[in-house]
Design a protein around this motif. Sequence first.
Motif, PDB file in Angstrom:
ATOM      1  N   UNK A  16      18.639   6.312  -8.908  1.00 31.12           N
ATOM      2  CA  UNK A  16      18.114   7.571  -9.433  1.00 31.12           C
ATOM      3  C   UNK A  16      18.071   7.523 -10.968  1.00 31.12           C
ATOM      4  N   UNK A  17      19.103   6.983 -11.576  1.00 32.87           N
ATOM      5  CA  UNK A  17      19.106   6.845 -13.037  1.00 32.87           C
ATOM      6  C   UNK A  17      17.958   5.938 -13.474  1.00 32.87           C
ATOM      7  N   UNK A  18      17.746   4.863 -12.733  1.00 34.15           N
ATOM      8  CA  UNK A  18      16.638   3.964 -13.036  1.00 34.15           C
ATOM      9  C   UNK A  18      15.289   4.645 -12.894  1.00 34.15           C
ATOM     10  N   UNK A  19      15.137   5.463 -11.868  1.00 33.69           N
ATOM     11  CA  UNK A  19      13.875   6.172 -11.656  1.00 33.69           C
ATOM     12  C   UNK A  19      13.575   7.109 -12.822  1.00 33.69           C
ATOM     13  N   UNK A  20      14.599   7.795 -13.317  1.00 36.09           N
ATOM     14  CA  UNK A  20      14.412   8.698 -14.457  1.00 36.09           C
ATOM     15  C   UNK A  20      14.039   7.893 -15.708  1.00 36.09           C
ATOM     16  N   UNK A  64      13.434   7.865  -6.003  1.00 40.43           N
ATOM     17  CA  UNK A  64      12.219   8.349  -6.656  1.00 40.43           C
ATOM     18  C   UNK A  64      11.940   9.795  -6.254  1.00 40.43           C
ATOM     19  N   UNK A  65      12.034  10.079  -4.987  1.00 39.19           N
ATOM     20  CA  UNK A  65      11.742  11.429  -4.491  1.00 39.19           C
ATOM     21  C   UNK A  65      12.768  12.458  -4.972  1.00 39.19           C
ATOM     22  N   UNK A  66      14.054  12.085  -4.979  1.00 42.19           N
ATOM     23  CA  UNK A  66      15.099  13.031  -5.376  1.00 42.19           C
ATOM     24  C   UNK A  66      15.110  13.325  -6.871  1.00 42.19           C
ATOM     25  N   UNK A  67      14.421  12.511  -7.658  1.00 40.42           N
ATOM     26  CA  UNK A  67      14.335  12.752  -9.109  1.00 40.42           C
ATOM     27  C   UNK A  67      12.903  13.085  -9.528  1.00 40.42           C
ATOM     28  N   UNK A  68      12.044  13.402  -8.578  1.00 36.33           N
ATOM     29  CA  UNK A  68      10.625  13.662  -8.865  1.00 36.33           C
ATOM     30  C   UNK A  68      10.472  14.602 -10.058  1.00 36.33           C
ATOM     31  N   UNK A  69       9.702  14.158 -11.042  1.00 40.37           N
ATOM     32  CA  UNK A  69       9.420  14.972 -12.224  1.00 40.37           C
ATOM     33  C   UNK A  69      10.508  14.965 -13.286  1.00 40.37           C
ATOM     34  N   UNK A  70      11.670  14.410 -12.998  1.00 39.56           N
ATOM     35  CA  UNK A  70      12.762  14.407 -13.971  1.00 39.56           C
ATOM     36  C   UNK A  70      12.565  13.312 -15.012  1.00 39.56           C
ATOM     37  N   UNK A  71      12.813  13.664 -16.278  1.00 41.05           N
ATOM     38  CA  UNK A  71      12.764  12.714 -17.388  1.00 41.05           C
ATOM     39  C   UNK A  71      13.997  12.928 -18.247  1.00 41.05           C
ATOM     40  N   UNK A  72      14.244  12.022 -19.174  1.00 38.12           N
ATOM     41  CA  UNK A  72      15.400  12.111 -20.072  1.00 38.12           C
ATOM     42  C   UNK A  72      14.952  12.600 -21.443  1.00 38.12           C
ATOM     43  N   UNK A  73      15.742  13.516 -22.001  1.00 37.48           N
ATOM     44  CA  UNK A  73      15.419  14.136 -23.284  1.00 37.48           C
ATOM     45  C   UNK A  73      16.609  14.044 -24.233  1.00 37.48           C
ATOM     46  N   UNK A  74      16.322  14.059 -25.525  1.00 34.89           N
ATOM     47  CA  UNK A  74      17.336  14.175 -26.562  1.00 34.89           C
ATOM     48  C   UNK A  74      16.838  15.229 -27.537  1.00 34.89           C
ATOM     49  N   UNK A  76      15.532  18.042 -26.998  1.00 40.14           N
ATOM     50  CA  UNK A  76      14.289  18.653 -26.560  1.00 40.14           C
ATOM     51  C   UNK A  76      13.076  17.743 -26.504  1.00 40.14           C
ATOM     52  N   UNK A  77      13.215  16.495 -26.901  1.00 42.73           N
ATOM     53  CA  UNK A  77      12.082  15.557 -26.883  1.00 42.73           C
ATOM     54  C   UNK A  77      12.375  14.393 -25.930  1.00 42.73           C
ATOM     55  N   UNK A  78      11.331  13.888 -25.298  1.00 46.59           N
ATOM     56  CA  UNK A  78      11.497  12.711 -24.444  1.00 46.59           C
ATOM     57  C   UNK A  78      12.079  11.567 -25.249  1.00 46.59           C
ATOM     58  N   UNK A  79      13.017  10.854 -24.651  1.00 41.96           N
ATOM     59  CA  UNK A  79      13.621   9.708 -25.343  1.00 41.96           C
ATOM     60  C   UNK A  79      12.765   8.458 -25.152  1.00 41.96           C
ATOM     61  N   UNK A  80      13.053   7.452 -25.958  1.00 41.73           N
ATOM     62  CA  UNK A  80      12.499   6.118 -25.727  1.00 41.73           C
ATOM     63  C   UNK A  80      13.452   5.477 -24.721  1.00 41.73           C
ATOM     64  N   UNK A  81      13.119   5.540 -23.470  1.00 47.94           N
ATOM     65  CA  UNK A  81      13.993   5.063 -22.391  1.00 47.94           C
ATOM     66  C   UNK A  81      13.775   3.565 -22.212  1.00 47.94           C
ATOM     67  N   UNK A  82      14.489   2.793 -22.986  1.00 44.30           N
ATOM     68  CA  UNK A  82      14.327   1.337 -22.948  1.00 44.30           C
ATOM     69  C   UNK A  82      15.317   0.724 -21.966  1.00 44.30           C
ATOM     70  N   UNK A  83      14.859  -0.248 -21.221  1.00 46.28           N
ATOM     71  CA  UNK A  83      15.715  -0.952 -20.267  1.00 46.28           C
ATOM     72  C   UNK A  83      15.208  -2.378 -20.142  1.00 46.28           C
ATOM     73  N   UNK A  84      15.994  -3.217 -19.487  1.00 48.76           N
ATOM     74  CA  UNK A  84      15.708  -4.649 -19.450  1.00 48.76           C
ATOM     75  C   UNK A  84      16.501  -5.270 -18.326  1.00 48.76           C
ATOM     76  N   UNK A  85      16.103  -6.454 -17.933  1.00 48.00           N
ATOM     77  CA  UNK A  85      16.821  -7.125 -16.857  1.00 48.00           C
ATOM     78  C   UNK A  85      18.038  -7.883 -17.361  1.00 48.00           C
ATOM     79  N   UNK A  86      18.059  -8.217 -18.634  1.00 49.55           N
ATOM     80  CA  UNK A  86      19.168  -8.972 -19.197  1.00 49.55           C
ATOM     81  C   UNK A  86      19.239  -8.703 -20.691  1.00 49.55           C
TER      82      UNK A  86
END
Length: 183
Positions: A16-20, A64-74, A76-86
């Motif tokens: 769920x965290x990954x989906x967001x 995906x379904x349980x977080x539908x429409x959810x995004x991360x904010x800081x 009040x603004x959308x964050x740069x949600x950066x992630x990586x495999x390593x």
Amino acid sequence: VLPYEFVSSGSLESLKAGAVAIRTFARVTKKHSSSGFDICNTTDCQVYRGVYTGSNASNVLAAVEETAGECAYYQGALIEALYFSSDGGATEDAVNAWGTERPYLKGKEDPYEETISFNGKSWSYQVSPSDLQTLLQKMGKQCSTVTGFAVTKTTACGNVNEITITDSSGNRFVFSRDDVRIL
């Protein structure tokens, strides 16, 4: 995207965290807007290989379904949600990577990095002096024979933050932050 960017066998909460994060990244990213699209399906943006039907597919779909429409904010603004495999053993402060402070993107050592499979890839890369000379010349730099290469700055997390290349004419070519990785 979720099962291709995150561990599909992870817990429902981690998925769920990954989906967001994935959804937030997709809403913010405009990396390819000059080419007529915002985001691609490769490791440059977000890996997508079609509808996932592999192991744990029901949990992936539930996340995906349980977080539908959810995004991360800081603030009040959308964050740069950066992630990586390593991450090579540590993440990095945004200011050290891109020169822009992001209070929610702080470097931290990753004690779990050694426990993951990184598809046989390595965080080491070898290049010859002549390859460096060719690369610098392709970048429009007047570079003669490369005679030196040094890591001239590291961050508190131990990541390379600046390199200096010298040539036989005494020229110095300095690359810092993200330009180190790009080079």
